[in-house]
Design a protein around this motif. Structure first.
Motif, PDB file in Angstrom:
ATOM      1  N   PHE A 139       0.827  -1.209   0.000  1.00 58.13           N
ATOM      2  CA  PHE A 139       0.000   0.000   0.000  1.00 58.13           C
ATOM      3  C   PHE A 139       0.864   1.263   0.000  1.00 58.13           C
ATOM      4  CE2 PHE A 139      -2.240  -3.259   2.594  1.00 58.13           C
ATOM      5  CZ  PHE A 139      -3.179  -3.621   1.637  1.00 58.13           C
ATOM      6  N   GLY A 140       2.176   1.096   0.090  1.00 61.42           N
ATOM      7  CA  GLY A 140       3.070   2.236   0.153  1.00 61.42           C
ATOM      8  C   GLY A 140       3.294   2.745   1.558  1.00 61.42           C
ATOM      9  N   ASP A 141       2.790   2.025   2.559  1.00 58.00           N
ATOM     10  CA  ASP A 141       2.981   2.429   3.950  1.00 58.00           C
ATOM     11  C   ASP A 141       4.351   1.962   4.450  1.00 58.00           C
ATOM     12  OD1 ASP A 141       0.436   3.487   3.984  1.00 58.00           O
ATOM     13  OD2 ASP A 141      -0.474   1.664   4.793  1.00 58.00           O
ATOM     14  N   ARG A 142       4.996   2.805   5.218  1.00 61.44           N
ATOM     15  CA  ARG A 142       6.251   2.418   5.850  1.00 61.44           C
ATOM     16  C   ARG A 142       5.940   1.626   7.107  1.00 61.44           C
ATOM     17  NH1 ARG A 142       9.789   7.209   7.891  1.00 61.44           N
ATOM     18  NH2 ARG A 142       8.597   6.897   9.807  1.00 61.44           N
ATOM     19  N   VAL A 143       6.361   0.368   7.141  1.00 60.63           N
ATOM     20  CA  VAL A 143       6.059  -0.493   8.284  1.00 60.63           C
ATOM     21  C   VAL A 143       7.252  -0.648   9.213  1.00 60.63           C
ATOM     22  CG1 VAL A 143       4.262  -1.730   7.036  1.00 60.63           C
ATOM     23  CG2 VAL A 143       6.600  -2.586   6.954  1.00 60.63           C
ATOM     24  N   ALA A 144       8.430  -0.237   8.772  1.00 61.59           N
ATOM     25  CA  ALA A 144       9.613  -0.310   9.627  1.00 61.59           C
ATOM     26  C   ALA A 144      10.679   0.639   9.087  1.00 61.59           C
ATOM     27  CB  ALA A 144      10.161  -1.734   9.688  1.00 61.59           C
ATOM     28  N   ARG A 145      11.514   1.127   9.980  1.00 59.35           N
ATOM     29  CA  ARG A 145      12.603   2.022   9.587  1.00 59.35           C
ATOM     30  C   ARG A 145      13.760   1.861  10.568  1.00 59.35           C
ATOM     31  NH1 ARG A 145      13.320   7.357   6.997  1.00 59.35           N
ATOM     32  NH2 ARG A 145      14.971   8.502   8.074  1.00 59.35           N
ATOM     33  N   ALA A 146      14.965   1.875  10.046  1.00 59.34           N
ATOM     34  CA  ALA A 146      16.158   1.816  10.889  1.00 59.34           C
ATOM     35  C   ALA A 146      17.253   2.643  10.238  1.00 59.34           C
ATOM     36  CB  ALA A 146      16.622   0.371  11.071  1.00 59.34           C
TER      37      ALA A 146
END
Length: 366
Positions: A105-112
């Motif tokens: 969906f283009g959603d960011r589900v994780a970031r590091a």
């Protein structure tokens, strides 16, 4: 002449693809909604949902439409499952490594993220890259289907390796992001230069098909977009403008990157441009820099014939007035403008490509 009819298998495959893409757009839908959205019968939509459910890509959410008492049958909502997976969007720059996981969906589900010391060495950047990607992948808790990488360094288009050129301001040595990230992604790992990704984001925002994107920051770069496509050259090193010969102090010919050394505008112990000092420079120095950039633009116009030149980077837009004044004296001119993108245009370009590739892989799996 008889026209060959598409096979039943092809029809089913196309229907499944349409169902998957509809669920990517709307997140959840009933079989009746899918039928109306795609333009197929309800039984055909139901069969597609059944096939995709058996493959583990679609599942009943447990939610139901209002029904009964004259309002029709109760409908079940279906959605994509976590098996659809995520895409890694990664940037490698002097500011550090950033790794994001995006769902369909283009959603960011994780970031590091990880910081990088200077001068950046391949071993240090490799470790930071592995740590950031591993952390983001674990946090996403979904299969990582592919990775797209933007790097602040020249990129060999055949191997995806980062290549050190003379006077490179960031990485000292070579780095192989494809080899590093392959264990973390089920599918492909695509690597490209950061300026190309910024130009990709610019093209998407402005819907331009022919322009040059001039990046003027700690490093120097240029992306050429022609007929809607990035032109990378035989090895991927097109747009490396640092060693173009242009006008220096007093109109003397000099290599573009050497100009900043002559003006004392390099970071200590590095060829990277000291942006803070450059922005504090006086009017005379700014005019010299504007003339040097105009010389680079003249070469770009002569070779690429762009519709316009977009100025990006941390100091380019600030000196747009001086650059415009100098380009006004050129025999051939095209419109100049500062990029209108805010935030991180490199990451925006990487995200967009990662999302497109993820959706294509999921529909292919269906």
């Amino acid at each position: 002449m008889d026209v060959a009819k598409p096979s039943q298998e092809l029809v089913r495959s196309l229907t499944d693809e349409h169902v998957l893409r509809a669920l990517m757009r709307h997140r959840r839908m009933t079989r009746a909604e899918l039928a109306a959205e795609i333009g197929i019968s309800k039984p055909t939509a139901g069969e597609s949902v059944r096939r995709l459910t058996e493959r583990g890509l679609v599942a009943d959410t447990g939610e139901r439409t209002p029904g009964g008492r004259g309002r029709g049958r109760v409908g079940s909502y279906y959605a994509l499952t976590p098996a659809a997976g995520v895409a890694l969007a990664v940037t490698i720059s002097p500011g550090g490594v950033v790794a994001e996981c995006l769902d369909v969906f283009g959603d960011r589900v994780a970031r590091a993220g990880r910081q990088i010391e200077r001068p950046a060495r391949p071993s240090q950047v490799s470790a930071a890259l592995r740590e950031a990607v591993e952390e983001a992948g674990k946090a996403a808790e979904q299969p990582v289907r592919l990775a797209v990488v933007g790097a602040a360094d020249p990129v060999d288009r055949t191997t995806g390796r980062l290549v050190q050129l003379p006077d490179a301001p960031f990485l000292v040595g070579e780095l192989d992001p494809v080899a590093i990230l392959t264990p973390y992604a089920q599918g492909s790992v695509l690597v490209d230069n950061d300026v190309n990704w910024a130009a990709t984001a610019e093209r998407a925002a402005r819907r331009l098909d022919d322009f040059a994107y001039l990046y003027l920051g700690e490093g120097l770069g240029c992306a050429i977009v022609n007929d809607g496509a990035i032109r990378r050259g035989r090895t991927g090193l097109a747009g490396e403008i640092a060693h173009l010969v242009t006008a220096g102090p007093g109109g003397r010919a000099t290599r573009f990157i050497e100009l900043f050394g002559e003006l004392g505008l390099r970071r200590s112990g590095s060829t990277a441009i000291d942006v803070g000092r450059l922005l504090d420079s006086d009017r005379a120095e700014r005019d010299v820099i504007g003339a040097a950039v105009a010389g680079v633009i003249a070469a770009v116009i002569a070779l690429a014939d762009p519709q316009e030149v977009v100025i990006g980077g941390s100091w380019g837009p600030v000196l747009l007035g001086e650059i415009e004044a100098a380009t006004g004296r050129l025999p051939r001119r095209v419109p100049l403008r500062a990029t209108g993108l805010t935030g991180d245009p490199v990451l925006s370009g990487v995200r967009a490509e990662a999302l497109d590739r993820l959706r294509a892989e999921v529909t292919a799996a269906g």
